[in-house]
Design an enzyme around this catalytic site. Sequence first.
Site, PDB file in Angstrom:
ATOM      1  N   PRO A   2       0.568  -1.141   0.011  1.00 22.64           N
ATOM      2  CA  PRO A   2      -0.031   0.005  -0.230  1.00 22.64           C
ATOM      3  C   PRO A   2       0.773   1.137   0.055  1.00 22.64           C
ATOM      4  O   PRO A   2       2.173   1.295   1.047  1.00 22.64           O
ATOM      5  CB  PRO A   2      -0.820  -0.579   1.566  1.00 22.64           C
ATOM      6  CG  PRO A   2      -0.755  -1.147   1.994  1.00 22.64           C
ATOM      7  CD  PRO A   2       1.009  -1.837   1.322  1.00 22.64           C
ATOM      8  N   GLU A   3       0.602   1.871  -0.880  1.00 22.38           N
ATOM      9  CA  GLU A   3       0.740   3.243  -0.930  1.00 22.38           C
ATOM     10  C   GLU A   3       0.021   3.842  -0.709  1.00 22.38           C
ATOM     11  O   GLU A   3      -1.592   3.674  -0.590  1.00 22.38           O
ATOM     12  CB  GLU A   3       2.032   3.619  -2.417  1.00 22.38           C
ATOM     13  CG  GLU A   3       3.020   2.511  -2.563  1.00 22.38           C
ATOM     14  CD  GLU A   3       3.542   2.315  -3.683  1.00 22.38           C
ATOM     15  OE1 GLU A   3       4.485   4.318  -4.417  1.00 22.38           O
ATOM     16  OE2 GLU A   3       4.601   2.054  -4.784  1.00 22.38           O
TER      17      GLU A   3
END
Length: 264
Positions: A2-3
């Site tokens: 997850p960015e």
Amino acid sequence: MPELPEVEVTRRALRPLVEGRRILAIEHADPERYRGTELAHGRRVETLGRRGKFLLFGLEGGWELIVHLGMTGGFRLAPTPHTRAVFRLEDGALYYHDPRRLGRIWGVPAGDYRQVPLLLRMGPEPFDPGFSPAYLHARLRATRRPVKAVLLDQEVVAGIGNIYGDEALFRAGVRPTRRGYRVRRREAEGIVEAVRRVLKEAIAAGGSTLKDQSYRRPDGAIGYFQVRLSVYGRAGEPCPVCGTPIRRVRIQGRSAHYCPRCQR
DNA sequence: ATAGGCGCCTGTAAGC
DNA sequence: TGCTTACAGGCGCCTA
């Protein structure tokens, strides 16, 4: 996984499920990784926010639950083989899924981030006016680090990770190995613009679900931005603009991908 | 200041 | 086929 885009898509999906609702309990068997979760028990969620890659549950009574998803963390509406914690809600449950267990949860007094130093030092949000070309140029000028390393530095700008760092530099036409102090003002402008556009497009596409499928939305749906990646994970494939094979190099111990012709 | 390496964890893919 | 190695959306810590 997850960015910023994946965390933001998660936030938007969870918000209607948790805001205004009470967390009855958070169940897990790992008090080292998931600290202070008991102080969420019985409290209503007033807001669900995001700062960089952190999810912030604002709880009634002046408390806050901080969640960092690490590389493989995420929330699901149904249990999985890698459910590490269960959030019992008044009318259902959320399952915190994290195969590699690199994610963390902290319960703290609202705004008291002493246990999470990264949150204290975090740079501006990419969509914030503070992330201006002048600001980025000043940060770049002051360092000999490669520009990719600077973009990954959460203290410089919040939320960019390996995928979107590579994609933004491709769009800006700047080679990830370029030393910060050698980036021109005009190029810093291009990088700011490219970062904002790529993150915005990725959010609209629901984030990127790579081959390992680790990232999914809470309802199990995948994101679609991965099909629009130009360089990330495409070493050896032709550049979508000029056809030159994409190269992969190591920067800060992580892969960086770029087109040797389009990025100078 | 900064580069490199390891550690935290687990799963999958590639290589021999 | 089977075993080994490399690598993976993050980040903190240590050494040189």
